[in-house]
Scaffold this motif. Sequence first.
Motif, PDB file in Angstrom:
ATOM      1  N   ARG A 105       0.828  -1.208   0.000  1.00  0.00           N
ATOM      2  CA  ARG A 105       0.000   0.000   0.000  1.00  0.00           C
ATOM      3  C   ARG A 105       0.860   1.255   0.000  1.00  0.00           C
ATOM      4  O   ARG A 105       0.488   2.278  -0.570  1.00  0.00           O
ATOM      5  CB  ARG A 105      -0.910  -0.008   1.231  1.00  0.00           C
ATOM      6  CG  ARG A 105      -0.185   0.165   2.551  1.00  0.00           C
ATOM      7  CD  ARG A 105      -0.978  -0.293   3.751  1.00  0.00           C
ATOM      8  NE  ARG A 105      -1.000  -1.741   3.838  1.00  0.00           N
ATOM      9  CZ  ARG A 105      -1.581  -2.414   4.822  1.00  0.00           C
ATOM     10  NH1 ARG A 105      -2.218  -1.770   5.774  1.00  0.00           N
ATOM     11  NH2 ARG A 105      -1.553  -3.720   4.838  1.00  0.00           N
ATOM     12  N   ASN A 106       2.038   1.184   0.652  1.00  0.00           N
ATOM     13  CA  ASN A 106       2.903   2.347   0.693  1.00  0.00           C
ATOM     14  C   ASN A 106       3.571   2.608  -0.656  1.00  0.00           C
ATOM     15  O   ASN A 106       3.929   3.733  -0.979  1.00  0.00           O
ATOM     16  CB  ASN A 106       3.965   2.190   1.781  1.00  0.00           C
ATOM     17  CG  ASN A 106       3.365   2.253   3.180  1.00  0.00           C
ATOM     18  OD1 ASN A 106       2.189   2.560   3.333  1.00  0.00           O
ATOM     19  ND2 ASN A 106       4.149   1.948   4.184  1.00  0.00           N
ATOM     20  N   MET A 107       3.736   1.542  -1.454  1.00  0.00           N
ATOM     21  CA  MET A 107       4.266   1.734  -2.798  1.00  0.00           C
ATOM     22  C   MET A 107       3.265   2.526  -3.631  1.00  0.00           C
ATOM     23  O   MET A 107       3.639   3.375  -4.431  1.00  0.00           O
ATOM     24  CB  MET A 107       4.565   0.384  -3.455  1.00  0.00           C
ATOM     25  CG  MET A 107       5.334   0.493  -4.764  1.00  0.00           C
ATOM     26  SD  MET A 107       4.271   0.461  -6.217  1.00  0.00           S
ATOM     27  CE  MET A 107       5.473   0.585  -7.543  1.00  0.00           C
ATOM     28  N   VAL A 108       1.971   2.248  -3.435  1.00  0.00           N
ATOM     29  CA  VAL A 108       0.934   3.003  -4.136  1.00  0.00           C
ATOM     30  C   VAL A 108       1.040   4.483  -3.771  1.00  0.00           C
ATOM     31  O   VAL A 108       0.959   5.370  -4.629  1.00  0.00           O
ATOM     32  CB  VAL A 108      -0.464   2.458  -3.809  1.00  0.00           C
ATOM     33  CG1 VAL A 108      -1.547   3.301  -4.463  1.00  0.00           C
ATOM     34  CG2 VAL A 108      -0.583   1.004  -4.253  1.00  0.00           C
ATOM     35  N   THR A 109       1.233   4.762  -2.489  1.00  0.00           N
ATOM     36  CA  THR A 109       1.369   6.150  -2.038  1.00  0.00           C
ATOM     37  C   THR A 109       2.571   6.821  -2.683  1.00  0.00           C
ATOM     38  O   THR A 109       2.481   7.933  -3.203  1.00  0.00           O
ATOM     39  CB  THR A 109       1.507   6.194  -0.507  1.00  0.00           C
ATOM     40  OG1 THR A 109       0.359   5.610   0.087  1.00  0.00           O
ATOM     41  CG2 THR A 109       1.657   7.626  -0.020  1.00  0.00           C
ATOM     42  N   HIS A 134       4.543  -4.840  -8.529  1.00  0.00           N
ATOM     43  CA  HIS A 134       5.009  -3.463  -8.629  1.00  0.00           C
ATOM     44  C   HIS A 134       4.904  -2.951 -10.071  1.00  0.00           C
ATOM     45  O   HIS A 134       4.584  -1.783 -10.292  1.00  0.00           O
ATOM     46  CB  HIS A 134       6.449  -3.359  -8.130  1.00  0.00           C
ATOM     47  CG  HIS A 134       6.578  -3.484  -6.644  1.00  0.00           C
ATOM     48  ND1 HIS A 134       7.687  -4.008  -6.035  1.00  0.00           N
ATOM     49  CD2 HIS A 134       5.719  -3.162  -5.647  1.00  0.00           C
ATOM     50  CE1 HIS A 134       7.512  -3.991  -4.719  1.00  0.00           C
ATOM     51  NE2 HIS A 134       6.326  -3.498  -4.462  1.00  0.00           N
ATOM     52  N   ALA A 135       5.162  -3.817 -11.040  1.00  0.00           N
ATOM     53  CA  ALA A 135       5.005  -3.412 -12.437  1.00  0.00           C
ATOM     54  C   ALA A 135       3.545  -3.108 -12.745  1.00  0.00           C
ATOM     55  O   ALA A 135       3.229  -2.140 -13.451  1.00  0.00           O
ATOM     56  CB  ALA A 135       5.527  -4.505 -13.367  1.00  0.00           C
ATOM     57  N   ALA A 136       2.643  -3.926 -12.204  1.00  0.00           N
ATOM     58  CA  ALA A 136       1.213  -3.698 -12.429  1.00  0.00           C
ATOM     59  C   ALA A 136       0.764  -2.389 -11.802  1.00  0.00           C
ATOM     60  O   ALA A 136      -0.018  -1.640 -12.398  1.00  0.00           O
ATOM     61  CB  ALA A 136       0.398  -4.869 -11.872  1.00  0.00           C
ATOM     62  N   ILE A 137       1.261  -2.094 -10.602  1.00  0.00           N
ATOM     63  CA  ILE A 137       0.889  -0.836  -9.947  1.00  0.00           C
ATOM     64  C   ILE A 137       1.425   0.352 -10.739  1.00  0.00           C
ATOM     65  O   ILE A 137       0.734   1.363 -10.916  1.00  0.00           O
ATOM     66  CB  ILE A 137       1.402  -0.822  -8.496  1.00  0.00           C
ATOM     67  CG1 ILE A 137       0.624  -1.838  -7.657  1.00  0.00           C
ATOM     68  CG2 ILE A 137       1.272   0.571  -7.880  1.00  0.00           C
ATOM     69  CD1 ILE A 137       1.167  -2.034  -6.257  1.00  0.00           C
TER      70      ILE A 137
END
Length: 442
Positions: A105-109, A134-137
């Motif tokens: 979730r923090n990677m999204v942020t 991570h690639a998909a996000i």
Amino acid sequence: MTTAVKAAPTALLRFATAGSVDDGKSTLVGRLLHDSKSVLADQMEAVERASAGRGQEGPDLALLTDGLRAEREQGITIDVAYRYFATPRRRFILADTPGHVQYTRNMVTGASTAELTVILVDARNGVVEQTRRHAAIAALLRVPHVVLAVNKMDLVGYRESVFAAIAAEFTAYALELGVPEVTAIPISALAGDNVVEPSATMDWYAGPTVLEHLETVPAGHDPRPCPARLPVQYVIRPQSAEHPDYRGYAGQIAAGTFRVGEAVTVLPCGRATRIAGIDLLGEPVEAARAPLSVTLLLEDDLDVSRGDLIVPSGDAPATTRDIEATVCHVADAPLTVGHRVLLKHGTRTVKAIVTAIPSRLTLDDLSLHPHPGQLAANDIGRVQIRTAEPLPLDSYADSRRTGAFILIDAEDGTTLTAAMAGESFAPAAFADAAPGHGHRHV
């Protein structure tokens, strides 16, 4: 009155790092800061003391970003660590994001405002599930540039064949997701190979170092600029003798440019007027563009409040109560059909209900699992939502600011999902899903 359009500095790149646990993200960031002479002497002394206390012979550069006590003790990144540094060629805002699945979730942020994402891969392990996530996000968040940093090349003998195989697998996967550009770089963050200085042991690689690429990649350019958007944050009524009738609508311009005399519409009510004036830092200007914070003065007295959206009359987005979006679910508790939530879009928060979850993305082969019934933590899928009030939504492909929203738990305020709305948004896997009747679809 000032006539020039006030512009934000363009020599700034916002970028984020991502990768699995122990892939070396914090070490890469520390190496980048250290070798680019962006570390203060007292910071380096603190890192050296902390490293010595842990029995390490040399300084652990990962400690330059892992600031929480729990991070230092466990040797993992938990929170998003923001660092600001500059070189003679460019200024940077860096978000070092966690690699642990629990903290996706923090990677999204961290990546939500990034223009570039560096995704690390351990050369010994290759592309793993978290790499694909991570690639998909990055694809979902429409990050324009992705760098694949194949780290720990020193542990595989600096072999070109290892790097080439990993780069080919990741690039094929990312392109299928819809990532527009992938740059692969073989590195050793620990030894400093190809981070700031070219590697003397990988003469088979002729591409840029990480820093060289960060300094030269196009930044601050939106290939599909969105029309002007101002989410109203405050209504300013100073009640002073000097300005007895002053009524201004303040906020940060999310996209585009506003000009004095321009016809605008206030959403969701749909009332039209014209801009009578623009105040920037207390001074009147003729025009202002994103991302400046300004106060707009309107010719007519309208009922405008926090949460409203001011847009050009000729480029107003449609308002709707039925939304279909692609989401990344970030909460520990699952998102289910019938879930009553709060939807926050810009400065406006409304009540909503999840009416359907049409599909969930399977990261291994990018297939869709139809009607899963719920989304668990870190799942990526599509949801249909009905709101209590109409909302003006842009396509996320057109505007990352006004095409995004979050779902919040109505009971405890927990953020549940990060959502991206819009007609043309598409990792390739989502393109085959039929849009629901009466819904904006992703």
